[in-house]
Write a protein that holds these residues in place. Structure first.
Motif, mmCIF file in Angstrom:
data_model
loop_
_atom_site.group_PDB
_atom_site.id
_atom_site.type_symbol
_atom_site.label_atom_id
_atom_site.label_comp_id
_atom_site.label_asym_id
_atom_site.label_seq_id
_atom_site.Cartn_x
_atom_site.Cartn_y
_atom_site.Cartn_z
ATOM 1 N N ILE A 10 2.037 -0.630 -3.132
ATOM 2 C CA ILE A 10 1.728 -0.665 -1.703
ATOM 3 C C ILE A 10 2.815 0.050 -0.903
ATOM 4 O O ILE A 10 2.523 0.800 0.036
ATOM 5 N N ILE A 11 4.061 -0.149 -1.269
ATOM 6 C CA ILE A 11 5.146 0.553 -0.572
ATOM 7 C C ILE A 11 4.997 2.060 -0.733
ATOM 8 O O ILE A 11 5.191 2.833 0.211
ATOM 9 N N VAL B 251 2.394 3.142 1.651
ATOM 10 C CA VAL B 251 2.895 3.169 3.024
ATOM 11 C C VAL B 251 3.708 4.436 3.258
ATOM 12 O O VAL B 251 3.582 5.099 4.295
ATOM 13 N N HIS B 252 4.548 4.806 2.291
ATOM 14 C CA HIS B 252 5.303 6.049 2.396
ATOM 15 C C HIS B 252 4.360 7.251 2.532
ATOM 16 O O HIS B 252 4.694 8.237 3.209
ATOM 17 N N GLN C 185 -0.419 5.440 4.514
ATOM 18 C CA GLN C 185 -1.469 4.438 4.632
ATOM 19 C C GLN C 185 -1.048 3.328 5.597
ATOM 20 O O GLN C 185 0.142 3.065 5.806
ATOM 21 N N SER C 186 -2.030 2.669 6.169
ATOM 22 C CA SER C 186 -1.788 1.592 7.134
ATOM 23 C C SER C 186 -1.590 0.262 6.423
ATOM 24 O O SER C 186 -2.344 -0.084 5.504
ATOM 25 N N THR C 187 -0.600 -0.512 6.862
ATOM 26 C CA THR C 187 -0.426 -1.861 6.307
ATOM 27 C C THR C 187 -1.606 -2.753 6.652
ATOM 28 O O THR C 187 -1.890 -3.718 5.939
ATOM 29 N N LEU D 87 -3.945 -1.940 3.774
ATOM 30 C CA LEU D 87 -3.389 -2.287 2.469
ATOM 31 C C LEU D 87 -3.266 -3.793 2.275
ATOM 32 O O LEU D 87 -3.404 -4.296 1.166
ATOM 33 N N ARG E 24 -4.200 8.211 11.752
ATOM 34 C CA ARG E 24 -4.286 8.582 10.338
ATOM 35 C C ARG E 24 -4.494 10.086 10.193
ATOM 36 O O ARG E 24 -4.044 10.707 9.238
ATOM 37 N N ARG F 236 -1.288 12.206 9.866
ATOM 38 C CA ARG F 236 -0.277 11.882 8.863
ATOM 39 C C ARG F 236 -0.139 12.998 7.847
ATOM 40 O O ARG F 236 -1.088 13.728 7.547
ATOM 41 N N GLY G 243 -2.402 6.433 -2.082
ATOM 42 C CA GLY G 243 -2.613 5.328 -1.170
ATOM 43 C C GLY G 243 -4.069 4.909 -1.114
ATOM 44 O O GLY G 243 -4.373 3.799 -0.714
#
Length: 250
Positions: free
Chosen positions: A177-178, A181-182, A185-187, A190, A211, A214, A226
């Motif tokens: 998930i981290i 995010v890098h 992607q949106s928390t 996720l 988005r 990005r 992601g």
């Protein structure tokens, strides 16, 4: 592996008032319980002599926190005899010296008030410690204690392997998930969160517009980095009572 991961998978957090005496202190070890008489640390001196090397002292000070129960002498003695760390509901003193000897100590505060050395207490017997939640926790000999800058967590004996195994799996998922995010992607996506619960949420259109600008990360099979992640969920195993289970320590 940190205490946060262990707490998410069945570890029982001790009180949030406990903190590391020096930054970066950490340990994980079998618990050796100690009960001090109020304002007295004789039982701690006995525990340093008697605790098995590689264990950690978990200290109940009978509700009288405002004494320096652990000082430089006790810290050096404990470190020399192979004690992995100390967790106590009371205060400590000589914190610079404790840091220099590199013994991980977690306490409720700092006090210059010297503890006595003659009033008894107990070692190796179950103690009661404050906890995050409505009820205190019993700590038995052979339970496991993990501590770091995030806090102190109890792992009941007989459940150590299970908790650690689930925490390791959770860490692997969290790293994915981290990475996502890098990659932009949106928390909210996720973690499966519902932003409509928050007053002032501007809606999915605003999220889509963010988005769109990005920078995409490296692609992987199945789409952009992601994509295809399912939300992170807590471990399925519920917290169990510390009093449950009679298997020997893992």
């Amino acid at each position: 592996m940190g205490t946060a991961a262990l707490a998410r998978c069945g570890g029982r957090p001790l009180g949030a008032h406990l903190f590391s005496v020096w930054p970066g202190a950490a340990f994980a070890a079998s618990a050796f319980p100690v009960r001090c008489a109020p304002g007295d640390n004789l039982a701690l001196h006995v525990a340093v002599e008697q605790a098995p090397p590689g264990s950690a002292l978990v200290v109940d000070v009978a509700g009288e926190a405002e004494y320096g129960y652990v000082d430089e002498i006790l810290a050096v003695a404990a470190h020399t005899r192979g004690v992995e760390g100390i967790v106590l509901e009371g205060c400590v003193r000589d914190i610079s010296a404790i840091a220099r000897c590199e013994l991980p100590v977690f306490s409720a505060g700092v006090s210059v008030r010297e503890a006595g050395h003659h009033a008894g207490g107990a070692v190796g017997q179950t103690v009661t410690m404050s906890a995050t939640g409505p009820a205190p926790l019993q700590v038995r000999r052979g339970d496991w204690i993990a501590a770091d800058d995030d806090g102190v967590v109890l792992l009941p004996r007989g459940q150590v392997s299970s908790v650690i195994g689930q925490a390791l799996a959770g860490l692997s998922r969290e790293r994915e998930i981290i990475d996502a995010v890098h990659a932009g992607q949106s928390t909210l996506d996720l973690l499966g969160l519902d932003p409509s619960q928050v007053s002032g949420w501007e809606g999915a259109g605003n999220l889509r517009s963010r988005r769109a600008v990005r920078t995409r990360g490296p692609r992987r099979e199945g789409g952009a980095r992601g994509e295809g992640y399912t939300p992170l969920r807590p471990c399925a195993t519920p917290h169990t009572s510390v009093g449950e289970g009679s298997r020997p320590a893992d």
